[in-house]
Design a protein around this motif. Sequence first.
Motif, PDB file in Angstrom:
ATOM      1  N   TRP A  55     -37.199  40.405 -69.744  1.00 55.55           N
ATOM      2  CA  TRP A  55     -37.899  41.317 -70.655  1.00 55.55           C
ATOM      3  C   TRP A  55     -39.356  40.900 -70.782  1.00 55.55           C
ATOM      4  N   LYS A  56     -40.233  41.890 -70.799  1.00 57.83           N
ATOM      5  CA  LYS A  56     -41.666  41.621 -70.948  1.00 57.83           C
ATOM      6  C   LYS A  56     -42.223  42.518 -72.035  1.00 57.83           C
ATOM      7  N   PHE A  57     -43.055  41.956 -72.902  1.00 58.46           N
ATOM      8  CA  PHE A  57     -43.581  42.789 -73.985  1.00 58.46           C
ATOM      9  C   PHE A  57     -44.621  43.767 -73.455  1.00 58.46           C
ATOM     10  N   ASP A  58     -44.478  45.032 -73.875  1.00 59.82           N
ATOM     11  CA  ASP A  58     -45.434  46.071 -73.507  1.00 59.82           C
ATOM     12  C   ASP A  58     -45.615  46.917 -74.763  1.00 59.82           C
ATOM     13  N   VAL A  59     -46.833  46.956 -75.268  1.00 57.05           N
ATOM     14  CA  VAL A  59     -47.036  47.536 -76.595  1.00 57.05           C
ATOM     15  C   VAL A  59     -46.654  49.025 -76.646  1.00 57.05           C
ATOM     16  N   ASP A  60     -46.896  49.779 -75.559  1.00 56.67           N
ATOM     17  CA  ASP A  60     -46.568  51.216 -75.584  1.00 56.67           C
ATOM     18  C   ASP A  60     -45.057  51.425 -75.593  1.00 56.67           C
ATOM     19  N   LYS A  61     -44.374  50.631 -74.737  1.00 53.28           N
ATOM     20  CA  LYS A  61     -42.905  50.721 -74.695  1.00 53.28           C
ATOM     21  C   LYS A  61     -42.322  50.343 -76.056  1.00 53.28           C
ATOM     22  N   TYR A  62     -42.903  49.291 -76.626  1.00 57.56           N
ATOM     23  CA  TYR A  62     -42.428  48.807 -77.931  1.00 57.56           C
ATOM     24  C   TYR A  62     -42.532  49.925 -78.961  1.00 57.56           C
ATOM     25  N   GLN A  63     -43.698  50.560 -79.008  1.00 54.04           N
ATOM     26  CA  GLN A  63     -43.914  51.627 -79.991  1.00 54.04           C
ATOM     27  C   GLN A  63     -42.951  52.790 -79.754  1.00 54.04           C
ATOM     28  N   ALA A  64     -42.753  53.129 -78.463  1.00 55.61           N
ATOM     29  CA  ALA A  64     -41.879  54.266 -78.140  1.00 55.61           C
ATOM     30  C   ALA A  64     -40.442  53.984 -78.581  1.00 55.61           C
ATOM     31  N   THR A  65     -39.954  52.750 -78.388  1.00 54.40           N
ATOM     32  CA  THR A  65     -38.563  52.483 -78.779  1.00 54.40           C
ATOM     33  C   THR A  65     -38.455  52.411 -80.300  1.00 54.40           C
ATOM     34  N   LEU A  66     -39.517  51.948 -80.975  1.00 56.03           N
ATOM     35  CA  LEU A  66     -39.474  51.933 -82.444  1.00 56.03           C
ATOM     36  C   LEU A  66     -39.302  53.347 -82.977  1.00 56.03           C
ATOM     37  N   ASP A  67     -39.991  54.286 -82.344  1.00 56.70           N
ATOM     38  CA  ASP A  67     -39.949  55.667 -82.826  1.00 56.70           C
ATOM     39  C   ASP A  67     -38.558  56.278 -82.685  1.00 56.70           C
ATOM     40  N   GLN A  68     -37.726  55.691 -81.787  1.00 53.88           N
ATOM     41  CA  GLN A  68     -36.370  56.248 -81.580  1.00 53.88           C
ATOM     42  C   GLN A  68     -35.329  55.565 -82.456  1.00 53.88           C
ATOM     43  N   SER A  69     -35.744  54.608 -83.281  1.00 54.36           N
ATOM     44  CA  SER A  69     -34.756  53.798 -83.997  1.00 54.36           C
ATOM     45  C   SER A  69     -34.633  54.221 -85.443  1.00 54.36           C
ATOM     46  N   HIS A  70     -33.559  53.801 -86.054  1.00 55.51           N
ATOM     47  CA  HIS A  70     -33.325  54.016 -87.480  1.00 55.51           C
ATOM     48  C   HIS A  70     -34.513  53.408 -88.250  1.00 55.51           C
ATOM     49  N   PRO A  71     -35.022  54.100 -89.294  1.00 54.06           N
ATOM     50  CA  PRO A  71     -36.211  53.580 -90.003  1.00 54.06           C
ATOM     51  C   PRO A  71     -36.018  52.149 -90.535  1.00 54.06           C
TER      52      PRO A  71
END
Length: 291
Positions: A55-71
């Motif tokens: 796994w590698k941190f990628d800020v755009d991917k991170y933000q996109a998966t946050l948007d799909q998750s339970h608040p």
Amino acid sequence: MPNGTLYCGDNVAILRQWVPDRSVDLIYADPPFNSGHAYYATGKKHEGPRFGDVWKFDVDKYQATLDQSHPALTRGLQAIRSIIGECDGLAYCAALAPCLSELRRVLKDTGSLYLHCDVRMSHCLRLMLDALFGRGRFRNEIVWAYRTGGAGKRHFARKHDAILFYTASDRYTFHPQRERVRYRKQFFGAQRDEHGFYADVLVRDVWEIPAVINVSSERTGYPTQKPLALLERIVAASSNEGDVVLDPYCGSGTALVAAQKLGRRWIGIDASEEALRVTQTRLGIPVVERG
Ligand SMILES: C[S@@+](CC[C@H](N)C(=O)[O-])C[C@H]1O[C@@H](n2cnc3c(N)ncnc32)[C@H](O)[C@@H]1O
């Protein structure tokens, strides 16, 4: 298939499309652990990895998966970010978050989730599950202890996995399990058979069950295969006959084999076609090769 359904593909997409809210009694999830490795069938590197766990941190991917998750989980991830920083561990947590959100959605009010992980990420995953289920719904951190080869010289050998057990409410199915403990001497309450004295005691949260190794009779060759005895205990404890057991990272299908053996229905998901071929063989379902 009469007792269940297997899906091949990304579990988040499949759960969203095919699995209704509050329809599952028991979830066993055994995702990659953030080990930093690719997994090959033993001795068959030339055939390519069965699945990756890097796994590698990628800020755009991170933000996109946050948007799909339970608040609540999004807030949990933000807290984890402030502690562990923008690292592989955070990328891993964010990648799991949408799946955990879906698992919470599909679980019945009487249902249970067992999330299998190890010391690398168990601390973060527990916070994520606290955020999603509520701290009061945490039931156990089961320590699965095994004796496999290999040990570091700068710390104690890491020879256990953690299985985090949460329930959707306080009205959950639970059947206490017993295990046989042998004793050298007679004591009040001990029984005797041809091997000596024993008692069938309630199972603790430390489980000593042998890992699947090269010489194990149940070994399929699929990497990270878990022992059937481990899954039988989970299925027997947290479901009833006819209930639905879901494994969203089913790999070689150990949880589904346990479910089928104990008379439960099952849903298995894996991104790898090869994993599902192994699962089908273990479940006795004919494998139809596409041309
Ligand atoms: C640790 S293994 C599971 C092993 C399994 N418990 C067994 O006993 O064989 C993890 C599995 O998750 C699958 N996987 C990883 N990411 C996935 C995803 N997003 N959707 C579905 N399956 C995934 C991998 O292909 C791999 O088979």
